[in-house]
Design an enzyme around this catalytic site. Structure first.
Site, PDB file in Angstrom:
ATOM      1  CD  GLU A  73      -2.618  -1.350   2.539  1.00 26.67           C
ATOM      2  OE1 GLU A  73      -3.735  -1.916   2.545  1.00 26.67           O
ATOM      3  OE2 GLU A  73      -2.047  -0.963   3.588  1.00 26.67           O
ATOM      4  CG  ASP A 101     -12.326  -7.737   0.641  1.00 27.66           C
ATOM      5  OD1 ASP A 101     -13.172  -7.675   1.554  1.00 27.66           O
ATOM      6  OD2 ASP A 101     -11.115  -7.488   0.818  1.00 27.66           O
TER       7      ASP A 101
END
Length: 235
Positions: free
Chosen positions: A12, A201
């Site tokens: 990230e 998700d």
């Protein structure tokens, strides 16, 4: 104003570490080792910054934030989250307006979710930093949502767990494992903060599969573009 930029995972933060420039008077970014954390000092989009990977979970986030509030006047956290709002889908971006620890329960001594001795369960983000993240997210062309993000020391990966979170906290848009802990530290230290999460998700039984794919291909560039876009909008 020096701004700290935090992400939980190396993927990230990777694109931001590649983009960071040397601080004034130095030829390369400066790495500082503190209590097992690597803090990288430099410049991004014309701002002094310090970049840090916190690690996963609330303790990791809180300990990293504690180091950073002594080195920065504002803090941005970016990374991934599971979407639990009905209209929140993978690839969307959720900008936190408030953060709450969904696994905190000191009742009957304190109301459920309330951080003891603070009188608060929800920690509001800084309006200016949040607006900058929102505008940067709009530029990505993704769906953008602003509202409650909830954090806990559990990877939410079942439809049953999502249904329970929706029942308990119907306004929650996304679930992750760090943001509310960072928010608590910043609020107590008087440091402005904001949190932007890309939805990897739907926090259901396929979450672990979707997450791995998303992390490798999307998390780094989205984190980069959110932070750079936000910094470009700040004075």
């Amino acid at each position: 104003m020096r701004i700290a930029v935090v992400a939980a995972m190396a993927e990230e933060l990777a694109a931001l570490l590649e983009a960071v420039e040397a601080p004034a008077g130095r030829q390369t970014p400066v790495a500082e080792q503190v209590v097992g954390r690597t803090l990288v000092h430099g410049r991004l989009a014309g701002h002094e910054v310090v970049l840090a990977r916190s690690g996963i979970g609330k303790v990791a986030a809180a300990s990293t934030a504690t180091l950073l509030v002594e080195r920065a006047e504002a803090m941005l956290m970016v990374g991934t989250a599971g979407g639990i709002g009905e209209a929140v889908h993978p690839g969307d971006v959720v900008i936190a307006a408030e953060l709450l620890q969904h696994d905190l329960d000191a009742s009957p001594l304190f109301p459920r979710w309330q951080v003891p001795e603070t009188g608060r369960s929800r920690f509001a983000t800084d309006h200016r930093l949040t607006a900058a993240l929102q505008e940067a997210a709009d530029d990505l062309g993704a769906g953008v949502h602003t509202g409650l993000v909830v954090s806990g020391d559990v990877f939410v990966g079942s439809a049953a767990a999502v249904r329970q979170l929706r029942a308990d906290l119907p306004d929650a848009l996304a679930v992750e494992m760090e943001g509310a802990a960072l928010a608590q530290v910043c609020a107590q230290a008087g440091v402005a903060f904001a949190v932007g999460r890309t939805i990897s998700d739907r926090a259901d039984e396929d979450a672990h599969l979707d997450f791995a794919t998303f992390l490798a291909g999307v998390a780094a560039p989205y984190a980069h573009d959110l932070v750079i876009g936000a910094l470009q909008r700040l004075p």
